[in-house]
Design an enzyme around this catalytic site. Structure first.
Site, PDB file in Angstrom:
ATOM      1  N   GLU A   1      -5.606 -17.443  -3.445  1.00 39.70           N
ATOM      2  CA  GLU A   1      -4.717 -16.486  -2.713  1.00 39.70           C
ATOM      3  C   GLU A   1      -3.655 -16.280  -3.356  1.00 39.70           C
ATOM      4  O   GLU A   1      -3.077 -17.321  -3.822  1.00 39.70           O
ATOM      5  CB  GLU A   1      -4.551 -17.114  -1.305  1.00 39.70           C
TER       6      GLU A   1
ATOM      7  N   CYS B   1      -0.958   3.580  18.771  1.00 40.90           N
ATOM      8  CA  CYS B   1      -1.849   3.769  19.692  1.00 40.90           C
ATOM      9  C   CYS B   1      -2.177   5.242  19.642  1.00 40.90           C
ATOM     10  O   CYS B   1      -1.982   6.054  20.841  1.00 40.90           O
ATOM     11  CB  CYS B   1      -1.533   3.345  21.128  1.00 40.90           C
TER      12      CYS B   1
ATOM     13  N   CYS C   1     -10.307  -3.797   5.765  1.00 36.18           N
ATOM     14  CA  CYS C   1      -9.571  -2.990   6.697  1.00 36.18           C
ATOM     15  C   CYS C   1      -9.439  -1.409   6.401  1.00 36.18           C
ATOM     16  O   CYS C   1      -8.815  -0.802   6.899  1.00 36.18           O
ATOM     17  CB  CYS C   1      -8.452  -3.496   6.934  1.00 36.18           C
TER      18      CYS C   1
ATOM     19  N   CYS D   1       0.207   5.086  28.115  1.00 35.50           N
ATOM     20  CA  CYS D   1       1.490   4.869  27.970  1.00 35.50           C
ATOM     21  C   CYS D   1       2.340   5.838  27.874  1.00 35.50           C
ATOM     22  O   CYS D   1       2.066   6.959  27.450  1.00 35.50           O
ATOM     23  CB  CYS D   1       1.550   4.195  26.324  1.00 35.50           C
TER      24      CYS D   1
ATOM     25  N   CYS E   1       5.986   7.245  19.841  1.00 34.73           N
ATOM     26  CA  CYS E   1       5.808   5.897  19.182  1.00 34.73           C
ATOM     27  C   CYS E   1       4.685   6.283  18.182  1.00 34.73           C
ATOM     28  O   CYS E   1       3.825   6.843  18.415  1.00 34.73           O
ATOM     29  CB  CYS E   1       5.583   4.794  20.192  1.00 34.73           C
TER      30      CYS E   1
ATOM     31  N   ASP F   1     -11.860 -10.473   0.998  1.00 35.09           N
ATOM     32  CA  ASP F   1     -10.981  -9.904   2.118  1.00 35.09           C
ATOM     33  C   ASP F   1      -9.573  -9.284   1.647  1.00 35.09           C
ATOM     34  O   ASP F   1      -8.928  -9.898   2.099  1.00 35.09           O
ATOM     35  CB  ASP F   1     -10.933 -10.855   3.324  1.00 35.09           C
TER      36      ASP F   1
ATOM     37  N   TYR G   1      -8.821 -13.598  -1.898  1.00 33.66           N
ATOM     38  CA  TYR G   1      -7.795 -13.077  -0.842  1.00 33.66           C
ATOM     39  C   TYR G   1      -7.716 -13.908   0.340  1.00 33.66           C
ATOM     40  O   TYR G   1      -7.952 -13.741   1.580  1.00 33.66           O
ATOM     41  CB  TYR G   1      -8.085 -11.775  -0.425  1.00 33.66           C
TER      42      TYR G   1
ATOM     43  N   CYS H   1       5.297  -2.243  26.432  1.00 40.08           N
ATOM     44  CA  CYS H   1       4.046  -1.826  25.152  1.00 40.08           C
ATOM     45  C   CYS H   1       2.833  -2.638  25.835  1.00 40.08           C
ATOM     46  O   CYS H   1       2.875  -3.658  26.244  1.00 40.08           O
ATOM     47  CB  CYS H   1       4.819  -2.761  23.831  1.00 40.08           C
TER      48      CYS H   1
END
Length: 479
Positions: free
Chosen positions: A357, A89, A433, A80, A86, A406, A336, A181
């Site tokens: 949630e 990535c 995550c 890129c 940026c 989650d 969640y 992008c």
């Protein structure tokens, strides 16, 4: 290596010819100088660099590279043109096979350092089949504060400071205009570039995030694997007084991109960009897009959360279903739950699924998703999980045999962890995550649960982020 002498404060400390040793958490690398550990961004193991110290503590420093003497042999050429400026990535210079190794090690390190509990089995990371154009959602920002290069600043010339693109890291107002992008498939790039040109040609004011004036504020593009496209334009508050300009922008998008199936807009008079408390107006098409997973259809509204890598989300949900090991007679709590994707995905293998949630709009989407898939054994409730899971609720819905959780990046609230310890479900499937907060929560759950296995999943190639699924099993508890 020869350090330059400090000149009064840590901002003037420069360390010369430092070899970068290895990757660490959060995409940083580790180097050493004398007895100090140095955390460095934007380098690769094997680089030899001069470092400028940005933070100095008793046992470690943080630094940034200011000159490269030698580039690591493991480096690969970034694809890129915006790499290094940026904020996305950031691992393009690392071969994908090594990215996967570093992510796997990140999970191991977090569970050894924070979790401090034996791991039954560490499974190899599941790679992403697509390493570019894998996202189904991007948000671009309009600004009158375009990022300028050093050369532009030094020239003293008067530049057009309007920009549509991404934020420069650690800068809320400076935006780098994006030419192309590699994160989202067509027509994402075409829509962004066309709207940018149209706004300039027709003198539609870009938003000034410092003085809070201007019309065009954000552009959100969502795509789906059913080939539907949602575009949401967020306008500044003054757009309420200029409805003709709003119509002008929206009509342009409708006419220029017939593939847009859901065209919507928001007028935001606030000083921040969050829109979850604001009405979304449908200009053209239908108010949602749809993702397909196996034989299930998931309806996604403008405010709904859905995993941004749909292909890897499928891998993630299959893992959750496999780890849950449902036989058909279990009560499952899905904490969640968001728009109910995991809950509805596993519902046919359970007797009852209860999703909880905090976001009410998401719960309404979850109910719709159950209805359109003819799922009758999933129930959804909105509210703070630690308050919803009271004795009355448990008496009404039975205690769970299996819990799937989650949570967001900051993990579960300690009160929710305590609730899980009280519930004593036979299995907990923890999808995360953020392996660091996951390991922290698992350490607390270690009072009653063993870690049976861990399975990392790469959702975001060319970044340091990694998803991880943990299976916990309740120990035999003596009353």
């Amino acid at each position: 290596m020869i350090p330059l002498q400090p000149m009064g404060n840590r901002k003037n400390i420069v360390l010369k010819e430092i070899r970068i040793d290895r990757m660490a958490a959060e995409g940083k690398c580790i180097a050493h100088h004398e007895d100090m550990v140095i955390f460095v961004k934007d380098v690769a193991p094997g680089d030899v660099v001069d470092l400028k110290v940005t933070k100095k503590k008793k046992s470690f420093m943080e630094a940034k590279p200011i000159h490269f003497h030698q580039l690591s042999s493991i480096r690969t050429e970034p694809f890129c043109s915006h790499f290094g400026i940026c904020g996305g990535c950031k691992w393009q210079h690392i071969p994908y096979e090594l990215q996967l190794q570093y992510k796997q090690q990140q999970v191991v390190d977090n569970f050894e350092r924070i979790g401090k509990a034996p791991i039954g089995e560490m499974l190899p990371i599941i790679p992403s089949e697509e390493t570019t154009y894998y996202r189904n959602k991007l948000e671009y920002t309009f600004s009158t504060h375009r990022w300028l290069t050093r050369e532009e600043i030094g020239s003293g010339a008067d530049f057009d400071r309007r920009a549509l693109g991404f934020h420069i890291p650690q800068s809320f107002e400076k935006i780098i205009p994006i030419v192309h992008c590699y994160l989202q498939p067509d027509p994402s790039n075409a829509i962004r570039l066309a709207l940018d040109e149209f706004a300039r040609t027709h003198d539609i004011p870009f938003y000034d995030p410092v003085n809070h004036v201007g019309m065009l504020r954000n552009l959100i593009i969502r795509t789906s694997n059913t080939q539907e496209v949602m575009v949401i334009v967020q306008f500044g508050g003054e757009a309420a007084n200029h409805p003709e300009k709003v119509r002008q922008v929206m009509q342009f998008l409708q006419e220029s991109f017939p593939e847009i199936t859901s065209l919507q807009y928001i007028i935001n008079p606030k000083k921040n960009d969050t829109y979850f408390d604001l009405p979304v107006e449908l200009y053209h098409g239908i108010p949602h897009i749809t993702e397909k997973m196996e034989d299930l259809m998931f309806r996604i509204s403008p405010k709904a959360f859905y995993q941004t890598n749909a292909q890897q989300a499928y891998q993630l949900y299959k893992l959750a279903r496999s780890f849950a090991n449902l036989q058909g007679d279990e009560v499952v709590y899905d904490l969640y739950t968001g728009t109910g994707t995991i809950a509805n995905f596993i519902a046919r293998q359970a007797r009852q699924v209860v999703g909880i949630e905090y976001v009410e709009d998401a719960i309404e989407d979850a109910k719709v998703n159950a209805k359109i898939n003819d799922i009758t054994n999933s129930l959804f409730y909105a509210g703070d999980i630690k308050e919803v899971l009271n004795e009355q609720f448990l008496a009404t819905h039975e205690r769970p045999d299996v819990v799937i959780t989650d949570p967001p990046r900051n993990g579960m609230h300690p009160d929710v962890v305590q609730k899980l310890l009280e519930l004593q479900a036979s299995r907990i499937v923890y999808v995360s995550c953020n392996p660091a907060t996951q390991a922290r929560d698992v350490a607390m759950l270690g009072q009653k649960y063993d870690v049976i296995k861990l399975q990392p999943v790469d959702m975001f190639p060319h970044t340091h982020h990694v998803e991880n699924v943990a299976l916990l099993s309740l120990r035999d508890v003596i009353p």
